[in-house]
Design a protein around this motif. Structure first.
Motif, PDB file in Angstrom:
ATOM      1  N   ASN A 105       0.846  -1.182   0.000  1.00  0.00           N
ATOM      2  CA  ASN A 105       0.000   0.000   0.000  1.00  0.00           C
ATOM      3  C   ASN A 105       0.889   1.241   0.000  1.00  0.00           C
ATOM      4  O   ASN A 105       1.414   1.643   1.037  1.00  0.00           O
ATOM      5  N   LEU A 106       1.061   1.819  -1.179  1.00  0.00           N
ATOM      6  CA  LEU A 106       1.899   3.007  -1.334  1.00  0.00           C
ATOM      7  C   LEU A 106       1.073   4.201  -1.802  1.00  0.00           C
ATOM      8  O   LEU A 106       1.588   5.112  -2.447  1.00  0.00           O
ATOM      9  N   ARG A 107      -0.195   4.185  -1.469  1.00  0.00           N
ATOM     10  CA  ARG A 107      -1.097   5.276  -1.875  1.00  0.00           C
ATOM     11  C   ARG A 107      -0.580   6.611  -1.335  1.00  0.00           C
ATOM     12  O   ARG A 107      -0.264   6.745  -0.150  1.00  0.00           O
ATOM     13  N   GLY A 108      -0.468   7.575  -2.244  1.00  0.00           N
ATOM     14  CA  GLY A 108      -0.073   8.908  -1.843  1.00  0.00           C
ATOM     15  C   GLY A 108       1.356   9.053  -1.370  1.00  0.00           C
ATOM     16  O   GLY A 108       1.746  10.111  -0.874  1.00  0.00           O
ATOM     17  N   ALA A 109       2.159   8.015  -1.510  1.00  0.00           N
ATOM     18  CA  ALA A 109       3.540   8.061  -1.016  1.00  0.00           C
ATOM     19  C   ALA A 109       4.389   9.028  -1.836  1.00  0.00           C
ATOM     20  O   ALA A 109       4.159   9.240  -3.028  1.00  0.00           O
ATOM     21  N   ASN A 110       5.386   9.609  -1.183  1.00  0.00           N
ATOM     22  CA  ASN A 110       6.354  10.462  -1.872  1.00  0.00           C
ATOM     23  C   ASN A 110       7.566   9.601  -2.218  1.00  0.00           C
ATOM     24  O   ASN A 110       8.401   9.300  -1.361  1.00  0.00           O
ATOM     25  N   ILE A 111       7.650   9.184  -3.490  1.00  0.00           N
ATOM     26  CA  ILE A 111       8.730   8.299  -3.939  1.00  0.00           C
ATOM     27  C   ILE A 111       9.558   9.018  -5.007  1.00  0.00           C
ATOM     28  O   ILE A 111      10.254   8.428  -5.809  1.00  0.00           O
ATOM     29  N   GLN A 112       9.490  10.324  -4.985  1.00  0.00           N
ATOM     30  CA  GLN A 112      10.176  11.136  -5.994  1.00  0.00           C
ATOM     31  C   GLN A 112      11.668  10.839  -6.040  1.00  0.00           C
ATOM     32  O   GLN A 112      12.343  10.810  -5.008  1.00  0.00           O
ATOM     33  N   GLY A 113      12.180  10.620  -7.256  1.00  0.00           N
ATOM     34  CA  GLY A 113      13.611  10.430  -7.451  1.00  0.00           C
ATOM     35  C   GLY A 113      14.167   9.150  -6.871  1.00  0.00           C
ATOM     36  O   GLY A 113      15.390   8.970  -6.812  1.00  0.00           O
ATOM     37  N   ALA A 114      13.319   8.216  -6.471  1.00  0.00           N
ATOM     38  CA  ALA A 114      13.796   6.968  -5.869  1.00  0.00           C
ATOM     39  C   ALA A 114      14.323   5.999  -6.916  1.00  0.00           C
ATOM     40  O   ALA A 114      13.960   6.064  -8.094  1.00  0.00           O
TER      41      ALA A 114
END
Length: 309
Positions: A55-64
């Motif tokens: 469950n990664l809803r709405g997660a901030n995964i920018q630049g990962a």
């Protein structure tokens, strides 16, 4: 550092990326108990992890970095995925509706059955990504994309190439019309390996029977105990059951002919199962045939794109 409290009797004062690596049960349990906490995974190294079902809803995964990461059936609805690297990642049946994929790398990404509805695709690199008619691109927001990337030793970074459109931006809805697959698939299953020579003959015969309507190979999968599954792209109006039956019949006949010629060449009058087995093992590794038959999925995309130029 992020203070993640309240999971069982333990207190985490580590980045959320550490909590991710504890596995599916721990992560989803924590998300359920803390629905108001936004997972902060910006710039995290998550490559080669199995995040299927997360469950990664709405997660901030920018630049990962998610190089080669499994995300099957993961929920990334409304997630911030800007500039993330999903090279070789597996998104099959994942939810990415409303996700921001601006400038992300979807190079060789598996996206069969993936829901990208209303996702933002501006600046994304789609080199050799794998989609089909079950991939949902409805309402995708996109100004432009890139179809190739090349590593530059001088600048020590990847340079994006083949911008589409060459200049300007897509009209609203144009990206979806261009990239949404209108084809469907037929699965051919070979449980005892595959004779590529017989396959090629049957494949060519199939095109003749369908009045030379293009039938392309979408993917080749090697399953457990030598089983090979080949996915063929076909048009929606084509009879998939008839195509499968016709191909199997032609393949069987050609296989019998080739094996008979093989035994005759050896001077063996009585059929030997051992010799046939060795013959099939040899032809199952016929790599040259794979190169001839395997067609990059991007060819179909590029054909459609050429209409805009």
């Amino acid at each position: 550092m992020y203070d993640v409290r309240g999971y069982g009797q333990m207190v985490y004062s580590e980045p959320h990326s550490y909590l991710v690596k504890l596995g599916l049960f721990h992560w989803n349990s924590w998300r359920e108990k803390h629905p108001d906490v936004t997972p902060m995974l910006e710039g995290a190294n998550l490559n080669l992890l199995d995040l299927s079902g997360f469950n990664l809803r709405g997660a901030n995964i920018q630049g990962a970095n998610l190089f080669g990461t499994d995300l099957l059936e993961a929920d990334l609805t409304d997630a911030n995925l800007r500039k993330a690297d999903f090279t070789g990642a597996d998104f099959r049946n994942a939810l990415l509706s409303g996700a921001d994929l601006s400038e992300a790398r979807l190079i060789r990404t598996q996206a069969l059955g993936t829901n990208f509805e209303r996702a933002i695709f501006t600046g994304v690199c789609l080199e050799d990504w794998n989609i089909d008619s079950t991939t949902n691109l409805t309402g995708v927001i996109c100004d432009y994309v890139y179809l190739k990337s090349r590593y530059s030793p001088e600048s020590k970074r990847y340079v994006l190439q083949e911008r589409r459109p060459h200049s300007g931006t897509f009209e609203p809805g144009e990206f979806t019309k261009l990239f949404q697959k209108t084809r469907e698939t037929v699965e051919l299953i070979f449980r005892k390996g595959i004779d590529w020579q017989a396959f090629l003959v049957a494949f060519q015969e199939l095109e003749k029977e369908n009045d030379n309507v293009p039938v392309s190979i979408q993917a080749i999968e090697t399953k457990h105990r030598g089983t090979v599954v080949i996915h063929l792209n076909v048009l929606p109006e084509q009879d998939k059951a008839k195509i499968e039956q016709s191909f199997k019949q032609c393949y069987k006949q050609e296989l019998q002919r080739i094996e008979a010629d093989y035994l005759e060449t050896l001077g063996v009058r009585v059929q030997s199962e051992d010799l046939i087995t060795k013959y099939r093992q040899r032809n199952a590794d016929f790599k040259a045939m794979i190169q001839i038959m395997a067609q990059a999925q991007s060819d179909f995309v590029l054909k459609g794109i050429s209409q805009l130029e």
